[in-house]
Each structure stands twice: as C-alpha cells, then as structure tokens.
Design a protein around this motif. Structure first.
Motif, short mmCIF file in Angstrom:
data_model
loop_
_atom_site.label_atom_id
_atom_site.label_comp_id
_atom_site.label_asym_id
_atom_site.label_seq_id
_atom_site.Cartn_x
_atom_site.Cartn_y
_atom_site.Cartn_z
N UNK A 135 31.38 51.51 52.15
CA UNK A 135 31.45 51.03 50.78
C UNK A 135 32.40 49.84 50.66
N UNK A 136 33.54 49.91 51.34
CA UNK A 136 34.48 48.79 51.30
C UNK A 136 33.85 47.52 51.85
N UNK A 137 33.07 47.65 52.92
CA UNK A 137 32.38 46.47 53.46
C UNK A 137 31.41 45.89 52.45
N UNK A 138 30.70 46.75 51.73
CA UNK A 138 29.77 46.28 50.70
C UNK A 138 30.50 45.65 49.52
N UNK A 139 31.64 46.24 49.14
CA UNK A 139 32.41 45.69 48.02
C UNK A 139 32.98 44.32 48.38
N UNK A 140 33.36 44.16 49.63
CA UNK A 140 33.91 42.87 50.07
C UNK A 140 32.89 41.76 49.83
N UNK A 141 31.63 42.07 50.05
CA UNK A 141 30.58 41.09 49.84
C UNK A 141 30.34 40.80 48.35
N UNK A 142 30.80 41.70 47.48
CA UNK A 142 30.57 41.52 46.04
C UNK A 142 31.68 40.69 45.39
N UNK A 143 32.80 40.53 46.09
CA UNK A 143 33.91 39.78 45.51
C UNK A 143 33.65 38.28 45.59
N UNK A 144 34.11 37.54 44.56
CA UNK A 144 33.87 36.08 44.57
C UNK A 144 34.67 35.38 45.65
N UNK A 197 26.65 55.10 45.59
CA UNK A 197 26.35 54.34 44.39
C UNK A 197 27.22 53.08 44.31
N UNK A 198 28.50 53.26 44.54
CA UNK A 198 29.42 52.12 44.47
C UNK A 198 29.05 51.07 45.51
N UNK A 199 28.71 51.52 46.71
CA UNK A 199 28.35 50.59 47.78
C UNK A 199 27.07 49.82 47.52
N UNK A 200 26.13 50.44 46.84
CA UNK A 200 24.85 49.77 46.61
C UNK A 200 24.85 48.95 45.32
N UNK A 201 25.47 49.46 44.29
CA UNK A 201 25.43 48.78 43.00
C UNK A 201 26.63 47.86 42.77
N UNK A 202 27.70 48.12 43.48
CA UNK A 202 28.93 47.31 43.43
C UNK A 202 29.50 47.14 42.01
N UNK A 203 29.65 48.25 41.26
CA UNK A 203 30.21 48.11 39.92
C UNK A 203 31.73 47.96 39.99
N UNK A 204 32.29 47.13 39.15
CA UNK A 204 33.74 46.96 39.05
C UNK A 204 34.41 46.77 40.42
N UNK A 205 34.01 45.80 41.23
CA UNK A 205 34.53 45.73 42.61
C UNK A 205 36.05 45.64 42.71
N UNK A 206 36.68 44.85 41.86
CA UNK A 206 38.14 44.73 41.93
C UNK A 206 38.85 46.00 41.51
N UNK A 207 38.33 46.67 40.50
CA UNK A 207 38.99 47.84 39.95
C UNK A 207 38.77 49.09 40.81
#
Length: 94
Positions: free
Chosen positions: A85-94, A52-62
């Motif tokens: 998931x970390x790879x997906x979150x990296x893409x969500x960060x500004x 879920x976190x990897x696909x929806x990317x909620x709260x990426x920094x937290x």
C-alpha cells in the motif's frame, strides 16, 4: 511451505475482494473510518482496508502515517499489505 504460500495467497485474495465494486458504495469512506479499519482486531478487516487504500489512494498524505504503523502489525500478511500500500500511495503523491 507450499501450504503456507497457498494460505497467504487465499488471504490476500480475500483482501483484494474488498476493492471490487458493489452497489451502494458510491461515496468514498471517510478518513476516520479507514483509520478505524486499520486498527481493527480482525486482520482480514485490516487487509481489506489496506487493499482499498492501495487501489483507490484516498487521502494519500493523511493516511500514510497510519499505513506506516501497519508495518509493525503482528500479522505477516498485514505487514506485507502495508508495504504494498505504501508503494501505491507513493505513486499517488504529487
């Protein structure tokens, strides 16, 4: 070897099924709820949370520090899911 790959594939398929839409899930889970799922005793629950976190990317920094902790999980599939998931979150960060 083939049976282990098949089992891994099936476990990941179960985890990815968690991200499909189901009625009544109109709002995003709270950060605390996701962190709790990442610490659950059942590795399938942890995999579903990571999916879920990897696909929806909620709260990426937290959420990132909690996903990083999942890289040390005792279950191989959970560790692999955390890396993805970390790879997906990296893409969500500004």
């Amino acid at each position: 070897m083939r049976s282990r790959i098949l089992v891994t594939f099936l476990e990941l398929a179960v985890a990815w099924s968690a991200v499909s839409y189901s009625p009544g899930q109109d709002k995003e889970p709270k950060l605390e709820e996701l962190v709790g799922r990442l610490q659950d005793k059942d590795y399938v629950v942890r995999l579903k949370a990571l999916a879920y976190i990897g696909s929806m990317k909620p709260y990426p920094n937290e959420i990132a520090p909690h996903v990083i902790r999942a890289l040390k999980d005792s279950n191989y599939n959970t560790r692999a899911g955390a890396a993805n998931t970390l790879g997906n979150l990296k893409n969500a960060l500004p």
